[in-house]
Design a protein around this motif. Structure first.
Motif, PDB file in Angstrom:
ATOM      1  N   THR A 140       0.861  -1.361   0.041  1.00  0.00           N
ATOM      2  CA  THR A 140      -0.037  -0.149   0.211  1.00  0.00           C
ATOM      3  C   THR A 140       0.906   1.104   0.084  1.00  0.00           C
ATOM      4  N   ILE A 141       2.074   0.984   0.246  1.00  0.00           N
ATOM      5  CA  ILE A 141       3.150   2.062   0.441  1.00  0.00           C
ATOM      6  C   ILE A 141       3.903   2.222  -0.666  1.00  0.00           C
ATOM      7  N   ASP A 142       4.518   1.046  -1.255  1.00  0.00           N
ATOM      8  CA  ASP A 142       5.363   0.798  -2.216  1.00  0.00           C
ATOM      9  C   ASP A 142       4.771   0.617  -3.551  1.00  0.00           C
ATOM     10  N   GLY A 143       3.507   0.176  -3.873  1.00  0.00           N
ATOM     11  CA  GLY A 143       2.851   0.184  -4.959  1.00  0.00           C
ATOM     12  C   GLY A 143       2.767   1.353  -5.613  1.00  0.00           C
ATOM     13  N   ASN A 144       1.915   1.026  -6.765  1.00  0.00           N
ATOM     14  CA  ASN A 144       1.534   2.080  -7.926  1.00  0.00           C
ATOM     15  C   ASN A 144       0.084   2.595  -7.750  1.00  0.00           C
ATOM     16  N   ASN A 145      -0.491   2.123  -6.559  1.00  0.00           N
ATOM     17  CA  ASN A 145      -1.911   2.488  -6.495  1.00  0.00           C
ATOM     18  C   ASN A 145      -1.849   3.953  -5.723  1.00  0.00           C
ATOM     19  N   ASN A 146      -2.521   4.959  -6.788  1.00  0.00           N
ATOM     20  CA  ASN A 146      -2.679   6.291  -6.356  1.00  0.00           C
ATOM     21  C   ASN A 146      -3.878   6.659  -6.039  1.00  0.00           C
ATOM     22  N   THR A 147      -4.916   5.810  -5.677  1.00  0.00           N
ATOM     23  CA  THR A 147      -6.121   6.296  -5.447  1.00  0.00           C
ATOM     24  C   THR A 147      -6.262   6.696  -4.103  1.00  0.00           C
ATOM     25  N   ASP A 148      -7.025   7.694  -3.876  1.00  0.00           N
ATOM     26  CA  ASP A 148      -7.204   8.505  -2.459  1.00  0.00           C
ATOM     27  C   ASP A 148      -8.116   7.707  -1.580  1.00  0.00           C
ATOM     28  N   ASN A 149      -7.563   6.246  -1.033  1.00  0.00           N
ATOM     29  CA  ASN A 149      -8.556   5.883  -0.019  1.00  0.00           C
ATOM     30  C   ASN A 149      -7.652   5.398   1.140  1.00  0.00           C
ATOM     31  N   HIS A 150      -6.731   6.169   1.341  1.00  0.00           N
ATOM     32  CA  HIS A 150      -5.907   6.094   2.641  1.00  0.00           C
ATOM     33  C   HIS A 150      -5.707   4.712   2.915  1.00  0.00           C
ATOM     34  N   ASN A 151      -5.420   3.784   2.065  1.00  0.00           N
ATOM     35  CA  ASN A 151      -5.208   2.352   2.265  1.00  0.00           C
ATOM     36  C   ASN A 151      -3.547   2.282   2.792  1.00  0.00           C
ATOM     37  N   LEU A 197      -1.599  12.888   4.989  1.00  0.00           N
ATOM     38  CA  LEU A 197      -0.436  12.197   4.499  1.00  0.00           C
ATOM     39  C   LEU A 197      -0.703  11.122   3.424  1.00  0.00           C
ATOM     40  N   THR A 198       0.117  11.358   2.437  1.00  0.00           N
ATOM     41  CA  THR A 198      -0.142  10.594   1.099  1.00  0.00           C
ATOM     42  C   THR A 198       0.937   9.207   1.142  1.00  0.00           C
ATOM     43  N   ARG A 199       0.646   8.378   0.235  1.00  0.00           N
ATOM     44  CA  ARG A 199       1.357   7.049   0.065  1.00  0.00           C
ATOM     45  C   ARG A 199       2.776   7.338   0.102  1.00  0.00           C
ATOM     46  N   GLN A 200       3.133   8.562  -0.750  1.00  0.00           N
ATOM     47  CA  GLN A 200       4.490   8.794  -0.875  1.00  0.00           C
ATOM     48  C   GLN A 200       5.252   9.407   0.430  1.00  0.00           C
ATOM     49  N   ASP A 201       4.508  10.218   1.413  1.00  0.00           N
ATOM     50  CA  ASP A 201       4.777  10.696   2.301  1.00  0.00           C
ATOM     51  C   ASP A 201       5.280   9.746   3.332  1.00  0.00           C
TER      52      ASP A 201
END
Length: 570
Positions: A140-151, A197-201
């Motif tokens: 959920t952090i390292d993948g390519n999923n950019n959807t805004d679902n806070h996963n 906070l985003t996945r990239q953060d």
């Protein structure tokens, strides 16, 4: 560094002379603490009409141990008058600490001034040990999923009714934060900060920051969460092999990297051979109280192409807490001077005096008016003890006429040394951010059921009983550590992008640092001053647990009184 390592700290420093370790100027810790608060308060005189008189009252106090909190509140009232007054208090407090505390046979200030650092990395006292983890980042952090679902968000929240660990993910984390904000356990901006906070953060393998954790073995600290997010962590703790074995084990199974100071080998013939892991556990670590300059110099050379987050998390009991807090400050401020793009990081104790948002004060006033049920139960408890002591069940306000709302959550049993150890961190945070423009993260962290708390039966009872008082909630340490790490990452991102802002107080004031994104357990919005509840919530807990029939009768009676009051108001 934590409570269990106090004895080891003494052992680790036994090879050095008594004058080498950072220490108080006299045997009286109370007189030193009083002197420091006197000088810090007097320094605000050019900006406050009352500062001089308040300073004299501090100087003349004859029972500092049990009356210090009154003077702390007056000092805070002066700080609320203006940013200039607040910064004058902070700078003068720090200056007095450095002028009076002793290190290596002289004042700490002189000891640091006389040692300007070294220009040759090979001359450092420490060499660097490193463990590179082999774990994988969550998809959920390292993948390519950019959807805004806070996963990408994950939050452990303790055990369920079946004593199974409960972990929330994604939207459930957001819902839990919103629920806590709604009832007043955290402030609304706390939930908003984590929501943003985003996945990239959270992918710290790609971060420009390297995280220095002084007190790496502490129960309350970000080390484990940072490693799980792929961070490069520089761990600082005592040279105790068992501590380093645990830290290295954590690092190996994580996607992060752990670096640490190691004493240099005594035999140069094996210097080119990489140390084994067992050897590293023996050589790892340092003593903050005796190796301030050496640790500072070593840190300055670490990861020169990155930015350091200099985190102060070590804890020791009583007056030793002041000493280790000041030692951490000397290391961190020295590194910040040499590498000004670094950041400072702290965790504030919730049991302190703070300026708080107006909305929090309004909520506490409303809770005081509305909490009829618990008020009557607590009043009945007071009758059981045959006491009408006016210190019980006080409304949650502080100060006479502060310019910003104040909350007094100090617990006198912690004592003035605990206050000073935490206050010097507040002072440094304000001076670094508002005078020098540094990035600073200093959020209020929640009271938590750490092992040291659970071992103390009375303190554990107070925590358990407090959960019955609206809206207080005591956290599990795993929950606290993840929440506070998320808020640290938010601060690094927000301040690097948008500067300091108006924050929770809605005004640009140094005290805003601590009023923004707090996790205060509900203490700020509770109807009662927390100190006026302590004995009562302990009694509440024991009666509920060991005398349930008596407790039920008392609760039913209180509920009946509450219902009658409610009906009479219709």
């Amino acid at each position: 560094m934590n409570k269990s390592t106090v004895a080891s700290a003494r052992t680790a420093s036994s090879t050095r002379t008594a004058t080498a370790a950072l220490d108080y100027p006299t045997s009286s810790t109370s007189s030193t603490g009083k002197d420091i608060l006197f000088f810090s308060t007097e320094a605000a005189s050019p900006y406050s009409e009352t500062a001089h008189d308040v300073a004299l009252q501090i100087r003349d106090e004859s029972n500092w141990r049990w009356n210090y909190h009154h003077h702390v509140i007056r000092n805070m009232e002066i700080c609320t008058e203006s940013s200039d007054a607040c910064l004058a208090v902070a700078q003068a407090g720090l200056d007095r600490l450095y002028d009076t505390f002793r290190y290596q046979g002289t004042s700490l200030k002189n000891a640091l001034t006389n040692n300007h650092g070294i220009n040759d990395e090979s001359s450092l006292v420490f060499e660097t040990g490193k463990i590179v983890g082999t774990g994988q980042l969550p998809s959920t952090i390292d993948g390519n999923n950019n959807t805004d679902n806070h996963n990408h968000l994950k939050l452990p929240i303790g055990k369920d009714k079946n004593k199974r660990n409960t972990v929330l993910y994604g939207a459930d984390v957001i819902q839990q934060l919103d629920d806590w904000a709604r009832v007043g356990v955290v402030e609304p901006d706390t939930a908003e900060a984590i929501r943003n906070l985003t996945r990239q953060d959270l992918n710290l393998q790609l971060s420009d920051w390297v995280f220095v954790v002084m007190g790496a073995g502490a129960a309350m600290g970000p080390l484990q969460t940072l490693l799980s997010l792929g961070a490069h962590v520089i761990a600082i703790d005592l040279p105790i092999p068992a501590v380093w074995e645990r830290l290295m084990t954590l690092a190996k199974s994580s996607p992060g990297t752990l670096s640490f100071p190691m004493t240099r080998r005594q035999h140069t013939t094996t210097a080119t051979t990489a140390p084994t892991e067992k050897e590293m556990t023996v050589r790892a670590g340092c003593n903050l109280l005796t190796q301030i300059n050496e640790l500072r110099d070593w840190l300055i050379y670490q990861c020169p192409d990155k930015r350091l987050v200099l985190g102060s998390y070590a804890y020791l009991d009583s007056s030793a807490f002041v000493r280790v807090s000041l030692a951490m400050d000397a290391v961190a401020s020295g590194c910040l001077e040499a590498r000004p793009n670094s950041a400072l990081a702290y965790l504030c104790s919730p049991t302190d005096c703070f300026a708080i948002p107006h909305a929090a004060r309004e909520a506490s006033n409303q809770n005081y008016r509305d909490d009829i049920h618990h008020h009557d139960i607590l009043q009945r408890l007071m009758k059981c003890f045959d006491t009408t002591d006016t210190r019980f069940l006080q409304p949650n306000i502080a100060g006479q006429q502060p310019q910003l709302p104040l909350v007094d959550a100090m617990v006198l049993q912690q004592g003035p040394n605990y206050y000073l150890a935490k206050r010097l961190q507040h002072w440094r945070a304000m001076v670094a951010k508002y005078e020098h423009g540094a990035v600073v993260s200093s959020n209020v962290a929640p009271a938590s059921n750490t092992q040291s708390v659970l071992k103390n039966k009375l303190l554990a009872a107070a925590y358990a009983g407090a959960n019955h008082i609206k809206p207080i909630r005591i956290f599990d340490p795993e929950t606290s550590n993840v929440l506070m790490t998320y808020l640290l990452l938010h601060d690094l991102k927000e301040q690097s992008t948008n500067g300091r802002g108006a924050g929770g107080l809605k005004v640009d004031h140094p005290l805003n640092i601590f009023a923004t994104t707090p996790v205060h357990n509900g203490i700020w919005r509770c109807g009662y001053q927390i100190r006026s509840l302590l004995e009562l919530v302990v009694a509440y807990y024991f009666l509920e647990k060991y005398q349930p029939r008596f407790f039920l009768a008392m609760a039913v009676g209180a509920a009946g009184v509450g219902a009658a009051r409610f009906t009479s108001n219709l």
